[in-house]
Design an enzyme around this catalytic site. Structure first.
Site, PDB file in Angstrom:
ATOM      1  N   GLN A 193       0.821  -1.227   0.000  1.00 58.82           N
ATOM      2  CA  GLN A 193       0.000   0.000   0.000  1.00 58.82           C
ATOM      3  C   GLN A 193       0.848   1.267   0.000  1.00 58.82           C
ATOM      4  OE1 GLN A 193      -3.190   0.108  -0.508  1.00 58.82           O
ATOM      5  NE2 GLN A 193      -3.793  -2.015  -0.139  1.00 58.82           N
ATOM      6  N   CYS A 339      -9.848  -8.494   0.879  1.00 57.95           N
ATOM      7  CA  CYS A 339      -9.778  -9.956   0.989  1.00 57.95           C
ATOM      8  C   CYS A 339     -10.781 -10.482   1.996  1.00 57.95           C
ATOM      9  CB  CYS A 339      -8.387 -10.376   1.432  1.00 57.95           C
ATOM     10  SG  CYS A 339      -7.127  -9.647   0.441  1.00 57.95           S
TER      11      CYS A 339
END
Ligand code: PLP
Length: 387
Positions: A193, A339
């Site tokens: 990220q 996820c």
């Protein structure tokens, strides 16, 4: 084109889940689906053309992260890279009781892998972060023991955007290693990220291993990497034809790797401008919501967070009902990690920052290259009407 439900708007605010492939990356990839479709392991001339493209992509990425080409291992996802880093280091240590140090806010790719290894006898310390989601280098140093083989800490948290002091932690680990008699300790960071907005030069960070993923930086899915400093021992997780110098067997996905390399180059070129734009939009979004809607809290630090991440707790509301309500207005946000988005569990990250009442009431909005101030204004208005 985004699916926009019943609304004629389509505002994608889930760029931490995945990004569209940029024009530049897409164009770079295209020849490798058909004209140069060959297997880079084939020794004939066309195969060597594919090998050439792989070499160019590897060298380009190595340059961009301050590494040598030999230190770049291509995989198919960050999850695979993380598994290789963690399982590979534990196996390579050959210790009976290896120990891992990590934090309690890592991505599930790290946490689930650590929990699996615990079942096989590995000891794991999950350092608790503070209320803003930070871990200090002192806490890491305190957690290291004689049998610690790996420290793995995410650079930027995928839910609340906290930026960890990776270079400071690396320094603390190095100074511990200088004092230790015998030490196999290595430091891995999940920088998935971070790559759009922060320095990912491995020398500046001082890490031994680093994971990056193409589909988070406007590259295609199906390509990621593990940087592994020369001399660090890893036992491969996937074995077979010895591609990637034996660390990740399986025919390399040339179009995706070429697209990944182009996307990383582009990201680096526009990083400064994009960071500035995101920071302004982020500030506008946070200020508007906190000043105009009551019962909303900002999760994570206001200052020390990645510029495209906003995460709010809507007290007394449920994220699983807020998401479809926003959907109906054409606004696409997330309850946390993509996820786990289909798993109606409280967020372990929000719980870890001592906001357990917010763990099921928080929404993550992540901005990207096409986000505008108008999109944010529209989103804030719709949040107001829903709340
Ligand atoms: N690590 C972090 C911080 C992530 O945000 C993600 C994806 O959401 C991953 C790892 C897993 O990435 P991939 O989808 O490439 O396996």
């Amino acid at each position: 084109m985004l699916f926009s439900g019943n609304s004629n708007k389509s505002i994608y605010l889930d760029y931490a889940a995945t990004t569209p492939v940029s024009e530049r990356a897409f164009k770079a990839m295209r020849p490798y689906f058909s004209d140069v479709f060959y297997n880079p392991s084939s020794l004939h001339i066309p195969g060597q053309k594919a090998q050439g493209a792989l070499d160019v992509a590897r060298n380009s990425i190595a340059d961009l992260i301050g590494a040598d080409w030999k230190e770049v291992i291509f995989t198919a996802s960050a999850t695979e890279s993380i598994n290789l880093a963690i399982r590979g280091a534990v196996k390579a240590s050959a210790l009976k009781n290896p120990h891992i140090v990590t934090t309690n806010i890592e991505h599930s790719a790290v946490l689930t892998t650590c929990r699996e290894l615990e079942k096989e006898g590995t000891e794991v310390t999950y350092i608790a972060v503070n209320k803003d989601g930070f871990v200090s280098s002192e806490r890491v140093e305190e957690a290291i023991k004689e049998n610690t083989v790996l420290v793995t800490i995410g650079y930027v948290n995928n839910e609340i955007g906290t930026v960890q002091p990776i270079a400071e932690i690396a320094e603390a680990i190095e100074s511990y290693k200088l004092k230790a008699v015998s030490c196999k300790l290595v430091f891995h960071t999940d920088a998935v990220q971070a790559a759009n907005y922060l320095d990912i030069n491995v020398k500046n960070l001082g890490v031994d291993m680093m994971t990056l993923s193409s589909h988070k930086i406007y590259g295609p899915k199906g390509s990621a990497l593990l940087y592994k400093k020369e001399g660090i021992d890893l036992v491969p997780v996937i074995t077979g034809g010895d591609q990637e110098r034996g660390y990740h067997s399986g025919t390399e996905n040339i179009p995706a790797i070429v697209g990944f390399a182009e996307a990383l180059k582009e990201t680096g070129e526009i990083m400064e401008e994009e960071s500035k734009k995101m920071r302004e939009l982020q500030d506008f979004f946070i200020t508007k919501v906190l000043n105009s809607i009551s019962g909303v809290l900002l999760n994570g630090s206001r200052e020390n967070r990645i510029p495209n991440n906003v995460n709010f707790c809507f007290e007394g509301k449920k994220s699983e009902t807020l998401i479809p309500e926003l959907d109906s207005y054409g606004i696409y946000a997330s309850g946390g990690s993509a996820c786990r988005a289909r798993v109606p569990e409280p967020s372990h990250v929000i719980e870890a920052i001592s906001r357990s009442t917010c763990a099921k009431s928080s929404l993550r909005f992540t901005l990207g290259r096409s986000t505008t101030q108008k999109d944010i204004e529209y989103t804030v208005n719709k949040i107001k009407s829903i709340i």
